[in-house]
Design an enzyme around this catalytic site. Sequence first.
Site, short mmCIF file in Angstrom:
data_model
loop_
_atom_site.label_atom_id
_atom_site.label_comp_id
_atom_site.label_asym_id
_atom_site.label_seq_id
_atom_site.Cartn_x
_atom_site.Cartn_y
_atom_site.Cartn_z
N LYS A 22 -33.36 -106.58 -90.87
CA LYS A 22 -32.52 -107.90 -90.85
C LYS A 22 -33.69 -109.03 -91.26
O LYS A 22 -34.81 -108.72 -91.05
CB LYS A 22 -32.06 -107.98 -89.45
CG LYS A 22 -31.27 -109.34 -89.06
CD LYS A 22 -30.80 -109.30 -87.65
CE LYS A 22 -30.05 -110.71 -87.32
NZ LYS A 22 -29.63 -110.69 -86.00
N SER B 81 -24.51 -111.87 -85.30
CA SER B 81 -25.08 -112.40 -86.40
C SER B 81 -26.01 -111.18 -87.32
O SER B 81 -26.50 -111.63 -88.63
CB SER B 81 -26.31 -113.42 -85.90
OG SER B 81 -27.48 -112.47 -85.34
N SER C 90 -25.30 -109.32 -81.04
CA SER C 90 -25.16 -109.40 -82.76
C SER C 90 -25.42 -108.07 -83.33
O SER C 90 -25.36 -108.00 -84.44
CB SER C 90 -26.20 -110.18 -83.28
OG SER C 90 -26.08 -111.54 -82.91
N1 GLN Z 1 -23.23 -114.48 -81.38
C1 GLN Z 1 -24.20 -114.80 -80.13
C2 GLN Z 1 -24.81 -116.08 -80.53
O1 GLN Z 1 -24.59 -116.76 -81.33
C3 GLN Z 1 -25.02 -113.52 -80.48
C4 GLN Z 1 -26.30 -113.63 -81.18
C5 GLN Z 1 -27.22 -112.63 -80.98
O2 GLN Z 1 -26.93 -111.68 -80.54
N2 GLN Z 1 -28.15 -112.73 -81.79
O3 GLN Z 1 -25.85 -116.43 -79.96
#
Ligand code: GLN
Length: 495
Positions: A80, A155, A179
């Site tokens: 990532k 994400s 995410s």
């Molecule tokens: N969707 C969640 C957020 O926007 C989780 C993000 C993540 O796990 N990096 O914070």
Amino acid sequence: MSAAPLKGVVEGAAALRAGRTSALAEAERALERLERTRGALNAVLAVDRAGALERARALDARRARGEALGELAGVPFALKANMCLSGVEANCASRVLAGYAPPYTATFVQRLLDAGANPIAIANMDEFAMGSSGENSAYGTTKNPWDVARTPGGSSSGSAALVAAGVVPFALGSDTGGSVRQPAALTNLAGYKPTYGRISRYGLIAFASSLDQVSPFARSVADVELVTRVMSGHDERDTTSLPEPAFAAEPEPAALAGLRIGVPREYFPATLDAAVRARCEAALAELERGGARLVPVSLPHSEHAIATYYVVATAEASSNLARYDGVRYGPRRDGDGSLQSMYAATRAQGFGDEVKRRILLGTYVLSSGYYDAWYRRALKVRTLLLRDFERAFERCDIVAGPTSPTAAFKLGEKTDDPVAMYLSDVLTVPASLAGLPALSLPCGFLDAGSNRLPVGLQLIGPARADARVLALGRRYQQLSSFHTELSPLAREVAA
Ligand code: GLN
């Protein structure tokens, strides 16, 4: 449908050690699949072609000399864009870090390299890992290989899309509030967030440090487990890493007799998509037929998890992101010539809207006069959430429920409504706040027009019970075959 099956991690490394393929051939094939899917997916921000080919040649040379090869020998993978591989751009899908190539390699990446795995690309993501759909990237949205009009989740959008399209057998994401688990559910993959501290965060660019965990995607649970074990174990460079060596894998429980699976009623709310509910209930029934006992449990503070998460995570993010000021990293904007206006211009032009929203929220909840009302209270609720799980685990060995309240939604569907977007995480943030190991794995499909969309089941274990969660996941994959089904794009690529 007679597509050649794509090789998994365990299989690929075994084939290489047995001399049935070479690291160079595997790297070249992965790079070719990456190019063929690049336009359709927009899953990649940088490709390390030269590095990948060089590492592959070095590995083949070691094999030719008869040297012992690691557990991940010659297996290509993607990182990532918030992960450090020395010299390769890791911009967190943000303009504020455009061109930033870290001068060092993350501990978890180094451990994969030492085991022979070969990073070929840096995957797209929501900017600074803030988002649930990939739509917050400054470099365009990633598409879902099951339906390119839909989100792969976020994400870790690019990492999921690359594995689900069959480009690489595994990829790394980071999971702060879901995410990795949520995109795994939306793309028919296994995605595993280990116990907090299991994998060192040294070299993972911070979003919310008390929640962030490096987490792998692969098609099978056995594959995510192997990758997790290789990355696990104490690292003196991360004071929050657990002071113990990597965990040992457990044999999968052949008969599940005696295993108590807790089913929290809060994870099956009335608002849950009916088809998601049906698929998850069918999966639980399958485990029950396999000998497990289903035990109703309650996690009563779950309804406060999203609010708590968005206070804790934004507070930590506002502090972590203060370092992007145009002095130390990334491009600088001059403003009117003063230092203050240089900071302001750099940050105003560098960060996207969602990141700015979170910095504002986080700064607010930490500010004097509001700290007790928001941040301190959120920490208290975080403890209550942890106690909910502790109480549930007095009555069961594993908690199970859906990963995401819906299957993959259409791109654009939630971009104007941040709260609707935040609710995608409602079933994943509790385990994050409690630091618990949690696995998402494929448990079926639902029909959406002419497309089939995957559904994910989530298994959550007590702290440090990583081996137990993964062994049950492997067992479920012996009882089911959903994870062997390939996305339309992966079938095209494999053909
Ligand atoms: N969707 C969640 C957020 O926007 C989780 C993000 C993540 O796990 N990096 O914070």
